[in-house]
Motif scaffolding. Structure first.
Motif, short mmCIF file in Angstrom:
data_model
loop_
_atom_site.label_atom_id
_atom_site.label_comp_id
_atom_site.label_asym_id
_atom_site.label_seq_id
_atom_site.Cartn_x
_atom_site.Cartn_y
_atom_site.Cartn_z
N ALA A 194 0.82 -1.20 0.00
CA ALA A 194 0.00 0.00 0.00
C ALA A 194 0.87 1.26 0.00
O ALA A 194 0.56 2.25 -0.67
CB ALA A 194 -0.94 0.00 1.20
N ARG A 195 1.98 1.23 0.77
CA ARG A 195 2.84 2.40 0.84
C ARG A 195 3.51 2.67 -0.52
O ARG A 195 3.54 3.81 -0.99
CB ARG A 195 3.90 2.22 1.92
N ARG A 223 13.62 1.77 -0.06
CA ARG A 223 13.08 3.09 -0.35
C ARG A 223 12.66 3.19 -1.81
O ARG A 223 13.03 2.35 -2.64
CB ARG A 223 14.10 4.19 -0.02
N PHE A 224 11.90 4.23 -2.10
CA PHE A 224 11.50 4.58 -3.47
C PHE A 224 12.08 5.95 -3.78
O PHE A 224 11.94 6.89 -3.00
CB PHE A 224 9.97 4.61 -3.59
N GLU A 225 12.75 6.06 -4.93
CA GLU A 225 13.34 7.33 -5.35
C GLU A 225 12.54 7.86 -6.54
O GLU A 225 12.65 7.34 -7.65
CB GLU A 225 14.81 7.14 -5.73
N ALA A 226 11.73 8.88 -6.29
CA ALA A 226 10.88 9.43 -7.35
C ALA A 226 11.74 9.98 -8.47
O ALA A 226 12.72 10.69 -8.22
CB ALA A 226 9.98 10.53 -6.79
N GLY A 280 1.86 8.85 -6.62
CA GLY A 280 2.20 10.24 -6.39
C GLY A 280 3.26 10.75 -7.33
O GLY A 280 3.34 11.95 -7.61
N ALA A 281 4.10 9.84 -7.86
CA ALA A 281 5.16 10.22 -8.80
C ALA A 281 4.66 10.25 -10.24
O ALA A 281 5.44 10.57 -11.15
CB ALA A 281 6.34 9.26 -8.68
N GLY A 282 3.38 9.91 -10.45
CA GLY A 282 2.81 10.01 -11.79
C GLY A 282 2.64 8.71 -12.53
O GLY A 282 2.13 8.69 -13.65
N PHE A 283 3.07 7.58 -11.93
CA PHE A 283 2.89 6.29 -12.60
C PHE A 283 1.41 5.92 -12.61
O PHE A 283 0.64 6.30 -11.71
CB PHE A 283 3.69 5.19 -11.89
#
Length: 500
Positions: free
Chosen positions: A396-397, A468-471, A404-407
């Motif tokens: 979910a996160r 982590r996720f790097e936008a 939020g990054a547009g995907f």
């Protein structure tokens, strides 16, 4: 000008023959209902059938699960006409490695009851006209279809009749003169002829349980009994016919060609994404509806259809390109005082030369980056997240972060089939490697994995190494200037035309 006005200047002939009523191979007719039962599974064994048919100048490309015996039944169910018998080869364009079909949508009402005419809102004008015209090119490698819409009001030279709208050729001399006219103005040799009428169109759409069409702006056409708001609509056969035929929009015939191409794409997508092709009962009902109102040339026999079925078995929506003839003047006053269309002759000649040579209709501009692929962007990548660990909430996160990054996150995150995935995976289907690498770049430590079962959408499977996720940083670009409508050559694929 109404639909009934165009092409009325010549005598009308009868170009059909009586349709035979063969049974499907291995099938039988019920003595009570009269319905035909489907062949047994032995006959339906291979997924290698592909049928070309026309629907109001729209080609229905049907990738169906049929064998040679079913293909023979399909061929025997078609109406046939000797289109090319009296045409001298010396007066025709040269043969090429590809195959070209002329697809005609006939608007004959002569055999329709008054009740059907009223129900379909098609009027009562006698005679036959080519309501719509398309040139369909199957390339030499048999792995791509190009469909070019030809406006019915295009002002051309009709052989032996002088200047007239191109759809008048059918009214003057039926399929043969229609073929001769299209060959003379395009310099493309026609190999096969396909024609369908109103009833066939309605029956095919209804046999698919309707199709989805989408409108950027509302259409209101009282004559066609069409009142559709902007947005996406599920339509039945009668509504789809009105949608495909109306000219109550600013660009008239050109908009209508766009809608017909959308309808074709929707029909193809619907047939391939539902059980129509895999369920024997639905397949037989579909074929019976599709073939009942179709006329083809005598050369499109069982052997030819079966060969095409095998050669084209791997085509999908991305392999069908649509275009229409470039137009220079949408309001040309003819010598007899009505309005017609004039094509952009240099652009049209270049386009048909490309069709004849199996070249792409849109060539890359020369320069350092000619032919280079566009850099992926988040908005152009559809994906879905799966949690491959036992830790709750990770999916979910990451869903929220990617969105939020547009995907384009197509659905809510779910658990993967295993909970012991060590390394995060970005799974992708054929042709999606660059998009997968782009996504993997936003998830440090992840790897890309090819999965032939995927078609378009990516899958992100979270592993225990996920931290982590790097936008991605996306540069803002200025929108390109829109080309002018007249004279511009724009192409789409069948996949582009499908709603959503």
């Amino acid at each position: 000008m109404s639909d009934d006005d165009a092409g009325r200047h010549g005598p009308t002939g009868e170009f059909r023959r009586e349709r035979s009523q063969p049974l499907p191979p291995g099938g039988r007719r019920s003595p009570r209902s009269g319905r035909v039962t489907v062949p047994d599974a032995r006959i339906r064994r291979h997924r290698n059938g592909l049928l070309l048919m026309g629907v109001l100048s729209v080609l229905v490309l049907l990738a169906s699960g049929t064998s040679w015996a079913i293909t023979g039944w399909m061929s025997g169910s078609l109406n046939r006409f000797d289109v090319f018998g009296d045409m001298a080869d010396g007066d025709r364009p040269d043969e090429t490695g590809g195959l070209t079909f002329l697809v005609i949508g006939s608007d004959s009402r002569d055999e329709m009851s008054m009740e059907d005419k009223n129900a379909l809102s098609v009027g009562s004008t006698p005679g036959q006209r080519s309501d719509s015209i398309m040139l369909v090119r199957l390339n030499h490698e048999r792995d791509h279809l190009t469909v070019v819409g030809i406006p019915r009001d295009l002002w051309v030279e009709v052989p032996g009749e002088g200047e007239d709208k191109i759809n008048a050729a059918y009214a003057y001399g039926g399929p043969q003169l229609a073929v001769q006219t299209v060959e003379s103005v395009t310099d493309v040799r026609i190999d096969h002829y396909v024609e369908v009428d109103f009833s066939g169109f309605v029956d095919v759409v209804d046999s698919l349980d309707g199709i989805d069409v989408c409108l950027p702006e509302a259409i209101e056409d009282p004559k066609a009994h069409l009142d559709m708001a902007a947005g996406t609509h599920r339509v039945d056969g009668t509504e789809a016919l009105a949608f495909a035929r109306t000219r109550a929009t600013p660009r008239g015939d050109l908009d209508r060609i766009d809608r017909q191409q959308q309808v074709l794409s929707a029909m193809l997508d619907r047939a391939m994404s539902t059980e129509t092709l895999s369920d024997p009962v639905k397949l037989t009902a579909f074929l019976d509806s599709a073939l009942s109102s179709v006329t083809v040339d005598e050369g499109l026999d069982t052997s030819t259809i079966n060969d095409l079925a095998y050669q084209m078995r791997d085509l999908d929506l991305r392999d069908v390109t649509f275009a229409q003839v470039p137009i220079a003047d949408m309001n040309h006053w003819t010598p007899r005082g009505d309005v017609a269309l004039l094509w952009d002759e240099p652009a049209a000649r270049e386009m048909f030369a490309a069709v004849n040579a199996d070249r792409p209709l849109v060539e890359p501009e020369p320069g350092d980056d000619a032919g280079a692929e566009e850099e992926p962007v988040p908005s152009g990548i559809s994906l879905r997240v799966f949690n491959g660990t036992a830790a709750p909430g990770l999916g979910a996160r990451l869903d929220g972060q990617l969105g939020g990054a547009g995907f384009d996150v197509t659905d809510s995150a779910e658990n993967w089939s295993r909970h012991d995935v060590a390394r995060t995976e970005v799974r992708y289907g054929p042709g999606e490697e660059r998009a997968a690498e782009y996504v993997a770049g936003t998830l440090p430590g992840s790897e890309t994995v090819e999965d032939d079962t995927l078609d378009g959408d990516l899958q992100v499977v979270i592993g225990f190494n996920h931290t982590r996720f790097e936008a991605p940083e996306v540069e803002e670009t200025q929108p390109e200037e829109e080309p002018s409508e007249e004279g511009a050559l724009a192409t789409t694929t069948a996949r582009d035309n499908v709603c959503g």
